[in-house]
Design a protein around this motif. Structure first.
Motif, PDB file in Angstrom:
ATOM      1  N   GLY A  68      32.999  38.014  28.573  1.00  0.00           N
ATOM      2  CA  GLY A  68      32.856  37.207  29.780  1.00  0.00           C
ATOM      3  C   GLY A  68      32.112  37.927  30.884  1.00  0.00           C
ATOM      4  O   GLY A  68      31.261  37.353  31.563  1.00  0.00           O
ATOM      5  N   GLY A  69      32.429  39.202  31.085  1.00  0.00           N
ATOM      6  CA  GLY A  69      31.758  39.984  32.118  1.00  0.00           C
ATOM      7  C   GLY A  69      30.276  40.139  31.860  1.00  0.00           C
ATOM      8  O   GLY A  69      29.458  40.044  32.775  1.00  0.00           O
ATOM      9  N   ALA A  70      29.921  40.373  30.604  1.00  0.00           N
ATOM     10  CA  ALA A  70      28.499  40.498  30.262  1.00  0.00           C
ATOM     11  C   ALA A  70      27.777  39.173  30.467  1.00  0.00           C
ATOM     12  O   ALA A  70      26.654  39.137  30.977  1.00  0.00           O
ATOM     13  CB  ALA A  70      28.343  40.965  28.818  1.00  0.00           C
ATOM     14  N   GLY A  89      37.703  46.114  31.515  1.00  0.00           N
ATOM     15  CA  GLY A  89      38.820  46.703  32.252  1.00  0.00           C
ATOM     16  C   GLY A  89      39.781  45.655  32.775  1.00  0.00           C
ATOM     17  O   GLY A  89      41.005  45.771  32.612  1.00  0.00           O
ATOM     18  N   ALA A  90      39.234  44.616  33.387  1.00  0.00           N
ATOM     19  CA  ALA A  90      40.079  43.551  33.923  1.00  0.00           C
ATOM     20  C   ALA A  90      40.790  42.798  32.806  1.00  0.00           C
ATOM     21  O   ALA A  90      41.975  42.469  32.918  1.00  0.00           O
ATOM     22  CB  ALA A  90      39.234  42.590  34.757  1.00  0.00           C
ATOM     23  N   GLY A  91      40.088  42.545  31.708  1.00  0.00           N
ATOM     24  CA  GLY A  91      40.699  41.849  30.577  1.00  0.00           C
ATOM     25  C   GLY A  91      41.788  42.657  29.910  1.00  0.00           C
ATOM     26  O   GLY A  91      42.826  42.122  29.519  1.00  0.00           O
ATOM     27  N   ALA A  92      41.580  43.964  29.767  1.00  0.00           N
ATOM     28  CA  ALA A  92      42.605  44.823  29.178  1.00  0.00           C
ATOM     29  C   ALA A  92      43.860  44.849  30.046  1.00  0.00           C
ATOM     30  O   ALA A  92      44.979  44.788  29.533  1.00  0.00           O
ATOM     31  CB  ALA A  92      42.064  46.239  28.985  1.00  0.00           C
ATOM     32  N   SER A 103      42.675  42.321  22.763  1.00  0.00           N
ATOM     33  CA  SER A 103      42.031  41.007  22.876  1.00  0.00           C
ATOM     34  C   SER A 103      41.495  40.773  24.280  1.00  0.00           C
ATOM     35  O   SER A 103      40.394  40.235  24.455  1.00  0.00           O
ATOM     36  CB  SER A 103      43.027  39.903  22.513  1.00  0.00           C
ATOM     37  N   GLY A 104      42.277  41.167  25.281  1.00  0.00           N
ATOM     38  CA  GLY A 104      41.828  41.003  26.657  1.00  0.00           C
ATOM     39  C   GLY A 104      40.582  41.807  26.959  1.00  0.00           C
ATOM     40  O   GLY A 104      39.675  41.336  27.647  1.00  0.00           O
ATOM     41  N   ALA A 105      40.523  43.022  26.440  1.00  0.00           N
ATOM     42  CA  ALA A 105      39.343  43.860  26.663  1.00  0.00           C
ATOM     43  C   ALA A 105      38.108  43.249  26.006  1.00  0.00           C
ATOM     44  O   ALA A 105      37.028  43.201  26.608  1.00  0.00           O
ATOM     45  CB  ALA A 105      39.583  45.265  26.133  1.00  0.00           C
ATOM     46  N   ALA A 106      38.266  42.754  24.781  1.00  0.00           N
ATOM     47  CA  ALA A 106      37.124  42.163  24.079  1.00  0.00           C
ATOM     48  C   ALA A 106      36.635  40.896  24.773  1.00  0.00           C
ATOM     49  O   ALA A 106      35.433  40.726  25.013  1.00  0.00           O
ATOM     50  CB  ALA A 106      37.500  41.863  22.630  1.00  0.00           C
ATOM     51  N   LEU A 107      37.571  40.025  25.112  1.00  0.00           N
ATOM     52  CA  LEU A 107      37.173  38.778  25.769  1.00  0.00           C
ATOM     53  C   LEU A 107      36.656  39.031  27.180  1.00  0.00           C
ATOM     54  O   LEU A 107      35.715  38.369  27.629  1.00  0.00           O
ATOM     55  CB  LEU A 107      38.341  37.803  25.798  1.00  0.00           C
ATOM     56  N   GLY A 125      50.854  40.485  27.284  1.00  0.00           N
ATOM     57  CA  GLY A 125      51.466  40.936  26.038  1.00  0.00           C
ATOM     58  C   GLY A 125      52.800  41.611  26.265  1.00  0.00           C
ATOM     59  O   GLY A 125      53.754  41.414  25.504  1.00  0.00           O
ATOM     60  N   HIS A 126      52.911  42.401  27.327  1.00  0.00           N
ATOM     61  CA  HIS A 126      54.181  43.065  27.643  1.00  0.00           C
ATOM     62  C   HIS A 126      55.256  42.044  27.999  1.00  0.00           C
ATOM     63  O   HIS A 126      56.410  42.181  27.594  1.00  0.00           O
ATOM     64  CB  HIS A 126      53.985  44.058  28.792  1.00  0.00           C
TER      65      HIS A 126
END
Length: 80
Positions: A40-42, A61-64, A32-36, A71-72
């Protein structure tokens, strides 16, 4: 170009939402972080006049990373 990028990001978000049902919270956070982050980055890169592809890559990368950390922590809290 921008339309293709937007459609690709929307497809990735849709696929991520469907595929996250059997994942741990860490894995869900990364996806989810990578997708969002990519979205956002784009968007930020497009608004600022930069290359949307590089913005999406950096945002993903930053979102992942951020999503994986959050999540951890949730996995640790709930004992998974």
């Amino acid at each position: 170009m921008k339309r293709t990028l937007i459609l690709a990001l929307m497809a990735a978000i849709f696929a991520c939402g469907i595929g996250c049902t059997n994942m741990s919270r860490t894995q869900q956070g990364v996806a989810s972080g990578a997708a969002l982050g990519a979205l956002g980055g784009a968007g930020i890169a497009a608004i600022s006049g930069g290359a949307a592809g590089w913005g999406a890559l950096a945002g993903a990368g930053a979102g992942a990373l951020a999503g994986g950390i959050i999540g951890h922590q949730q996995d640790q809290r709930w004992g998974y």
